[in-house]
Design an enzyme around this catalytic site. Structure first.
Site, PDB file in Angstrom:
ATOM      1  N   GLU A  83     -21.455  18.314 -21.837  1.00  0.00           N
ATOM      2  CA  GLU A  83     -20.241  17.594 -22.234  1.00  0.00           C
ATOM      3  C   GLU A  83     -19.943  17.783 -23.716  1.00  0.00           C
ATOM      4  OE1 GLU A  83     -20.040  13.531 -20.830  1.00  0.00           O
ATOM      5  OE2 GLU A  83     -18.678  12.964 -22.438  1.00  0.00           O
ATOM      6  N   LYS A 266     -23.166   4.272 -19.590  1.00  0.00           N
ATOM      7  CA  LYS A 266     -23.115   5.728 -19.347  1.00  0.00           C
ATOM      8  C   LYS A 266     -23.081   6.476 -20.675  1.00  0.00           C
ATOM      9  CE  LYS A 266     -21.071   9.879 -18.410  1.00  0.00           C
ATOM     10  NZ  LYS A 266     -20.530  10.865 -19.359  1.00  0.00           N
ATOM     11  N   ASP A 282     -37.804  13.868 -16.830  1.00  0.00           N
ATOM     12  CA  ASP A 282     -37.039  13.615 -15.612  1.00  0.00           C
ATOM     13  C   ASP A 282     -35.844  12.707 -15.930  1.00  0.00           C
ATOM     14  OD1 ASP A 282     -36.141  12.616 -13.184  1.00  0.00           O
ATOM     15  OD2 ASP A 282     -38.137  12.379 -12.329  1.00  0.00           O
ATOM     16  N   HIS A 385     -11.875  15.338 -27.834  1.00  0.00           N
ATOM     17  CA  HIS A 385     -12.181  15.922 -26.532  1.00  0.00           C
ATOM     18  C   HIS A 385     -11.215  17.038 -26.190  1.00  0.00           C
ATOM     19  CE1 HIS A 385     -15.289  14.348 -23.981  1.00  0.00           C
ATOM     20  NE2 HIS A 385     -15.111  13.149 -24.452  1.00  0.00           N
TER      21      HIS A 385
HETATM   22  C1  MEV Z   1     -17.984   9.628 -21.970  1.00  0.00           C
HETATM   23  O1  MEV Z   1     -18.928  10.528 -21.446  1.00  0.00           O
HETATM   24  C2  MEV Z   1     -18.671   8.387 -22.486  1.00  0.00           C
HETATM   25  C3  MEV Z   1     -17.740   7.266 -22.945  1.00  0.00           C
HETATM   26  O2  MEV Z   1     -16.805   6.956 -21.897  1.00  0.00           O
HETATM   27  C4  MEV Z   1     -18.602   6.077 -23.248  1.00  0.00           C
HETATM   28  C5  MEV Z   1     -17.836   4.793 -23.502  1.00  0.00           C
HETATM   29  O3  MEV Z   1     -16.717   4.646 -23.002  1.00  0.00           O
HETATM   30  O4  MEV Z   1     -18.421   3.914 -24.189  1.00  0.00           O
HETATM   31  C6  MEV Z   1     -16.915   7.671 -24.137  1.00  0.00           C
END
Ligand code: MEV
Length: 434
Positions: A83, A266, A282, A385
């Protein structure tokens, strides 16, 4: 002719034979087949020995996050991730933290849990006590399975017995607490659980079913905290204190709403998992542990899931971030010990023990999360991005390296970052050279 995936003895074929089979199966060109080739620095046979039915590798970019200062030590942090923006974001956050002394981190001893499930027990409460009565002998029997781990100060340290109500009736679940030292611990824990199961079942008067490590590694935690100075957070449109408030708002939503919390956590794992992958550990284990830990902690407070990080404002108005998460990772055993790239990257990272690796992971997770919140609470993440996305689009639309910048610039200017537009621009550029 219809094709069948019912291929006899695929595992017995050589890599070359499997590739030839795939070439036919998917009508691959020689060029497509070459994308599976092993990297030249890896000794023949290494990758084929790691998993079954190997046909090649899927290279993931490795980037180095800079500026990390954890417990007064400098680290260059290898991150393996597909990413865009993650490595840059971690580096930027680490730079801000560094200005106030970097990350302070700590960890618990590297204790993993192994579970032995016993069913069909008539008197679970008494069975629990019968097992606890034999605790010392059971721990000794477990430790006899791994004298090397014991010699290094690890091994089975404690045993707990839980009674778990289930849709199939009450179950006796034994937790074996094993200090894994610098290993991930999966093999040691599973071996010990399998060895103890018959005796545990006999003591309980039931049948042992599952004998396996738990990924909810609540005894193997790492924590980190850092100060992010408000005066370093100002943007073109917001003052530092305003950015601090916006980040606190963003954090508050994660703490209040599972839909936001999933994305918040995430983002933390973007950083953590990419270092875990780079070190040959892992990723699924750390992901499962982190997300379940977030839910498990919340459940004791009547919630569904909670953020792995916390944000507060100190009396000077600066932002204080902290994190706590399970870190079931090791430096010996597993892919870390055999994968040549992982070995190289562990050397670059320079960590000497699994707790040190865990503490670094906590710092990276916090950095990644702070960077995401800072971007989201200010200009949003799409600008950065989209620029990287545009570069990828330009290249796949056939732009030559010297054309990529222009294609990207025009797509951004037109507000049309799309493959078809990239192709058009490449054609336009070639029609009007210079
Ligand atoms: C993208 O991979 C991760 C984000 O969505 C995390 C977040 O929103 O805090 C940018």
């Amino acid at each position: 002719m219809s094709r069948s995936s019912d291929v006899a003895g695929f595992y017995r074929r050589t890599t070359a034979e499997r590739r030839a089979f795939l070439k036919e199966w998917a009508d691959l060109s020689d060029e497509e087949l070459r994308t599976l080739e092993f990297p030249p620095g890896v000794a023949p046979g290494t990758i084929e020995r790691m998993i079954e039915n190997v046909v090649g590798v899927m290279p993931v970019p490795v980037g180095i996050a800079t500026h990390f200062l954890v417990n007064g030590r400098d680290y260059l942090v290898p991150m393996a991730i597909e990413e865009p923006s993650v490595v840059a974001a971690a580096s930027n956050a680490a730079k801000v933290a560094r200005a106030a002394g970097g990350f302070r981190a700590q960890s618990t001893p590297p204790v993993m849990i192994g579970q032995v499930q016993i069913v069909g027990v008539a008197d679970p409460a008494a069975a629990r006590l019968r097992i606890l009565d034999r605790k010392e002998a059971l721990l000794a029997a477990a430790n006899a399975k791994d004298p090397v781990l014991v010699r290094f100060g690890g091994g089975a340290k404690d045993l707990e017995v839980r009674l778990v109500p289930s849709m199939r009736g009450p179950m006796v679940v034994v937790h074996l607490l094993v200090d894994a030292r610098d290993a991930g611990g999966m093999n040691a824990v599973n071996t010990m659980c399998e060895a103890l199961a018959p005796e545990l079942a006999r003591l309980a008067g039931g049948r042992a079913v599952l004998r396996i490590i738990s990924n909810l590694a609540v005894h193997r935690l790492a924590r980190a905290h850092a100060t992010f100075r408000a005066d370093l957070l100002a943007t073109e449109t917001a003052t530092g204190p305003e950015v601090v408030e916006a980040i606190l708002d963003a954090y508050a939503l994660a703490a209040a709403d599972p839909f936001r919390c999933a994305t918040h956590n995430k983002g933390i794992m973007n950083g953590v998992s990419s270092v875990v992958l780079a070190t040959g550990n892992d990723c699924r284990a750390i992901e499962a542990g982190a997300h379940t830990y977030a839910a498990w902690r919340a459940s004791s407070e009547g919630g569904v899931v909670r953020p792995l990080t916390t944000y507060e404002k100190d009396s000077a108005g600066d932002l204080i971030g902290s994190i706590e998460l399970p870190v079931p990772v090791g430096l010996i055993g597993g892919a870390t010990a055999v994968h040549p790239t992982a070995k190289t990257l562990v050397k670059v990272l320079g960590v000497k023990s699994s707790p040190e690796l865990g503490e670094l992971l906590a710092a990276v997770g916090l950095a990644q999360n702070f960077a995401a919140l800072r971007a989201l609470a200010t200009e949003g993440i799409q600008r950065g991005h989209m620029e990287l996305h545009a570069r990828n689009l330009a290249a796949s639309a056939g732009a030559r390296p010297e054309e990529v910048d222009q294609v990207v610039e025009r797509m951004i200017r037109d507000g049309a970052i799309r493959f078809d537009r990239a192709k058009e621009i490449v054609q336009e550029l070639r029609r009007t050279p210079g």
